[in-house]
Design a protein around this motif. Structure first.
Motif, PDB file in Angstrom:
ATOM      1  N   PHE A 230       0.827  -1.194   0.000  1.00  0.00           N
ATOM      2  CA  PHE A 230       0.000   0.000   0.000  1.00  0.00           C
ATOM      3  C   PHE A 230       0.869   1.256   0.000  1.00  0.00           C
ATOM      4  N   ILE A 231       0.374   2.267  -0.662  1.00  0.00           N
ATOM      5  CA  ILE A 231       1.068   3.550  -0.751  1.00  0.00           C
ATOM      6  C   ILE A 231       0.200   4.622  -0.109  1.00  0.00           C
ATOM      7  N   SER A 232       0.816   5.396   0.752  1.00  0.00           N
ATOM      8  CA  SER A 232       0.148   6.555   1.329  1.00  0.00           C
ATOM      9  C   SER A 232       0.664   7.799   0.604  1.00  0.00           C
ATOM     10  N   LEU A 233      -0.215   8.479  -0.107  1.00  0.00           N
ATOM     11  CA  LEU A 233       0.148   9.686  -0.848  1.00  0.00           C
ATOM     12  C   LEU A 233      -0.557  10.881  -0.227  1.00  0.00           C
ATOM     13  N   ASN A 234       0.208  11.931   0.046  1.00  0.00           N
ATOM     14  CA  ASN A 234      -0.354  13.136   0.654  1.00  0.00           C
ATOM     15  C   ASN A 234       0.114  14.385  -0.081  1.00  0.00           C
ATOM     16  N   ILE A 235      -0.833  15.241  -0.411  1.00  0.00           N
ATOM     17  CA  ILE A 235      -0.545  16.544  -1.012  1.00  0.00           C
ATOM     18  C   ILE A 235      -1.110  17.593  -0.062  1.00  0.00           C
ATOM     19  N   ASN A 236      -0.329  18.631   0.251  1.00  0.00           N
ATOM     20  CA  ASN A 236      -0.868  19.630   1.190  1.00  0.00           C
ATOM     21  C   ASN A 236      -1.942  20.481   0.515  1.00  0.00           C
ATOM     22  N   SER A 237      -2.759  21.144   1.312  1.00  0.00           N
ATOM     23  CA  SER A 237      -3.956  21.825   0.810  1.00  0.00           C
ATOM     24  C   SER A 237      -3.656  22.918  -0.207  1.00  0.00           C
ATOM     25  N   THR A 238      -2.473  23.509  -0.128  1.00  0.00           N
ATOM     26  CA  THR A 238      -2.124  24.582  -1.067  1.00  0.00           C
ATOM     27  C   THR A 238      -1.376  24.058  -2.290  1.00  0.00           C
ATOM     28  N   ARG A 239      -1.220  22.737  -2.347  1.00  0.00           N
ATOM     29  CA  ARG A 239      -0.510  22.071  -3.460  1.00  0.00           C
ATOM     30  C   ARG A 239       0.915  22.624  -3.617  1.00  0.00           C
ATOM     31  N   GLU A 240       1.586  22.841  -2.499  1.00  0.00           N
ATOM     32  CA  GLU A 240       2.969  23.318  -2.536  1.00  0.00           C
ATOM     33  C   GLU A 240       3.967  22.195  -2.280  1.00  0.00           C
ATOM     34  N   SER A 241       3.538  21.159  -1.615  1.00  0.00           N
ATOM     35  CA  SER A 241       4.448  20.058  -1.293  1.00  0.00           C
ATOM     36  C   SER A 241       3.656  18.763  -1.125  1.00  0.00           C
ATOM     37  N   GLY A 242       4.377  17.652  -1.077  1.00  0.00           N
ATOM     38  CA  GLY A 242       3.706  16.364  -0.920  1.00  0.00           C
ATOM     39  C   GLY A 242       4.692  15.279  -0.528  1.00  0.00           C
ATOM     40  N   ALA A 243       4.181  14.094  -0.292  1.00  0.00           N
ATOM     41  CA  ALA A 243       5.015  12.953   0.084  1.00  0.00           C
ATOM     42  C   ALA A 243       4.242  11.667  -0.146  1.00  0.00           C
ATOM     43  N   PHE A 244       4.977  10.584  -0.380  1.00  0.00           N
ATOM     44  CA  PHE A 244       4.338   9.269  -0.392  1.00  0.00           C
ATOM     45  C   PHE A 244       5.244   8.271   0.316  1.00  0.00           C
ATOM     46  N   THR A 245       4.629   7.263   0.898  1.00  0.00           N
ATOM     47  CA  THR A 245       5.338   6.268   1.698  1.00  0.00           C
ATOM     48  C   THR A 245       4.808   4.873   1.377  1.00  0.00           C
ATOM     49  N   PHE A 246       5.722   3.910   1.246  1.00  0.00           N
ATOM     50  CA  PHE A 246       5.303   2.518   1.124  1.00  0.00           C
ATOM     51  C   PHE A 246       6.408   1.612   1.662  1.00  0.00           C
ATOM     52  N   SER A 247       6.006   0.439   2.099  1.00  0.00           N
ATOM     53  CA  SER A 247       6.959  -0.543   2.621  1.00  0.00           C
ATOM     54  C   SER A 247       7.066  -1.720   1.667  1.00  0.00           C
ATOM     55  N   GLU A 248       8.307  -2.157   1.434  1.00  0.00           N
ATOM     56  CA  GLU A 248       8.546  -3.259   0.507  1.00  0.00           C
ATOM     57  C   GLU A 248       9.867  -3.935   0.845  1.00  0.00           C
ATOM     58  N   TYR A 249       9.850  -5.272   0.806  1.00  0.00           N
ATOM     59  CA  TYR A 249      11.041  -6.064   1.099  1.00  0.00           C
ATOM     60  C   TYR A 249      11.659  -5.693   2.460  1.00  0.00           C
ATOM     61  N   GLY A 250      10.804  -5.414   3.435  1.00  0.00           N
ATOM     62  CA  GLY A 250      11.269  -5.154   4.780  1.00  0.00           C
ATOM     63  C   GLY A 250      11.802  -3.758   5.012  1.00  0.00           C
ATOM     64  N   ARG A 251      11.667  -2.885   4.035  1.00  0.00           N
ATOM     65  CA  ARG A 251      12.152  -1.511   4.232  1.00  0.00           C
ATOM     66  C   ARG A 251      11.064  -0.521   3.826  1.00  0.00           C
ATOM     67  N   THR A 252      11.119   0.644   4.421  1.00  0.00           N
ATOM     68  CA  THR A 252      10.117   1.679   4.150  1.00  0.00           C
ATOM     69  C   THR A 252      10.737   2.786   3.315  1.00  0.00           C
ATOM     70  N   ASN A 253      10.060   3.143   2.252  1.00  0.00           N
ATOM     71  CA  ASN A 253      10.532   4.204   1.368  1.00  0.00           C
ATOM     72  C   ASN A 253       9.601   5.402   1.494  1.00  0.00           C
ATOM     73  N   THR A 254      10.160   6.513   1.939  1.00  0.00           N
ATOM     74  CA  THR A 254       9.407   7.766   2.004  1.00  0.00           C
ATOM     75  C   THR A 254      10.052   8.779   1.082  1.00  0.00           C
ATOM     76  N   THR A 255       9.260   9.345   0.206  1.00  0.00           N
ATOM     77  CA  THR A 255       9.759  10.358  -0.735  1.00  0.00           C
ATOM     78  C   THR A 255       8.998  11.655  -0.504  1.00  0.00           C
ATOM     79  N   THR A 256       9.725  12.734  -0.297  1.00  0.00           N
ATOM     80  CA  THR A 256       9.105  14.050  -0.128  1.00  0.00           C
ATOM     81  C   THR A 256       9.484  14.938  -1.300  1.00  0.00           C
ATOM     82  N   PHE A 257       8.641  15.895  -1.609  1.00  0.00           N
ATOM     83  CA  PHE A 257       8.898  16.763  -2.776  1.00  0.00           C
ATOM     84  C   PHE A 257       8.161  18.085  -2.618  1.00  0.00           C
TER      85      PHE A 257
END
Length: 264
Positions: A230-257
């Motif tokens: 599962f992927i959690s995707l979040n965009i802030n209300s002003t659409r200025e920034s965001g991030a998504f997170t998912f876990s795979e193969y025992g590790r968690t990947n979080t990407t912010t932008f």
């Protein structure tokens, strides 16, 4: 933004008693209680009672048509969610004669107008939608989708985002010119970047009561065709920034932008 989302899978049981399956693409309705079927196949409308019949040692339903007759079979009709057409045979023959020919195993191949077998012909007949949804289950899913769209405010977040990656999997990209594109649609999202681990990432909205988003700009998706990642995707209300997170193969990947441009 940087919080890790831990998803606990809860079992949700629906009390689905409907024995009706529908296929909107084929204008079809299969009712197992009344034993009737209506469907439009190859621009031919079939509608009538289901008659169980065995042809070449296989079980079919026979449906009477005006000039053609229909032999059709389905997979897993006990399902609470959906079934698929397993086989279709449309035959140019009088109904009563056809029944006699089938019982005597004397049906001629030349009388077969159209034939389809899911195992062998699915890739050759991609325009033929063979999936039939349980009517009651489909109604439940449609209501959940409306709820999902309302909480996340999906319509206002649909579009194309040009983004600059800040961090991904613990690595800092903020001083580098790593660009990416994010597409959010009614079906899901696609993320394209130059970072090897996430050069192409796709997800579809996961519509379950226990996984509904918590706020606007928040989306729960499945990674690719997976039903476990599962992927959690979040965009802030002003659409200025965001991030998504998912876990795979025992590790968690979080990407912010940060979002440099948004195109509706």
């Amino acid at each position: 933004m940087n919080k890790i989302l831990t998803i606990t899978v809860l079992l949700l049981s629906f009390s689905i008693n409907s024995q009706t399956f529908i296929n909107e693409n084929l204008d079809g309705e299969l009712n197992l209680e009344s034993k009737t079927l209506s469907v439009n196949l190859k621009e031919i409308q079939f509608s009538g009672n289901l008659t169980s019949i065995k042809y070449k040692y296989k079980d079919y339903y026979l449906v009477k048509g005006e000039h053609q007759q229909l032999l059709i079979s389905f997979d897993n009709l006990k399902s609470k969610k959906e079934t698929k057409i397993r086989e279709i045979i449309i035959i140019n023959e009088n109904y009563d004669k056809l029944v006699k020919y089938i019982k005597k195993n004397q049906l001629k191949d030349g009388e077969v107008f159209f034939k389809y077998n899911y195992m062998f012909d699915a890739s050759k007949n991609k325009e033929l939608n063979t999936s039939w949804k349980n009517k009651e289950y489909l109604e439940i899913q449609n209501k959940l989708k409306e709820k999902y769209d309302s909480i996340s405010d999906l319509k206002n977040f649909e579009g194309k985002y040009y983004v600059k990656i800040l961090k991904s999997e613990g690595l800092d990209y903020s001083k580098l010119e790593y660009k990416a594109e994010l597409y959010i649609s009614d079906k899901g999202f696609t993320f394209k970047s130059e970072i090897p681990d996430i050069m192409l990432l796709k997800g579809t909205h996961y519509i379950k009561e226990e996984f509904l988003p918590s706020k606007k700009g928040s989306f729960i998706l499945t990674k690719g065709n997976s039903r476990r990642t599962f992927i959690s995707l979040n965009i802030n209300s002003t659409r200025e920034s965001g991030a998504f997170t998912f876990s795979e193969y025992g590790r968690t990947n979080t990407t912010t932008f940060i979002i440099e441009k948004f195109v509706k």
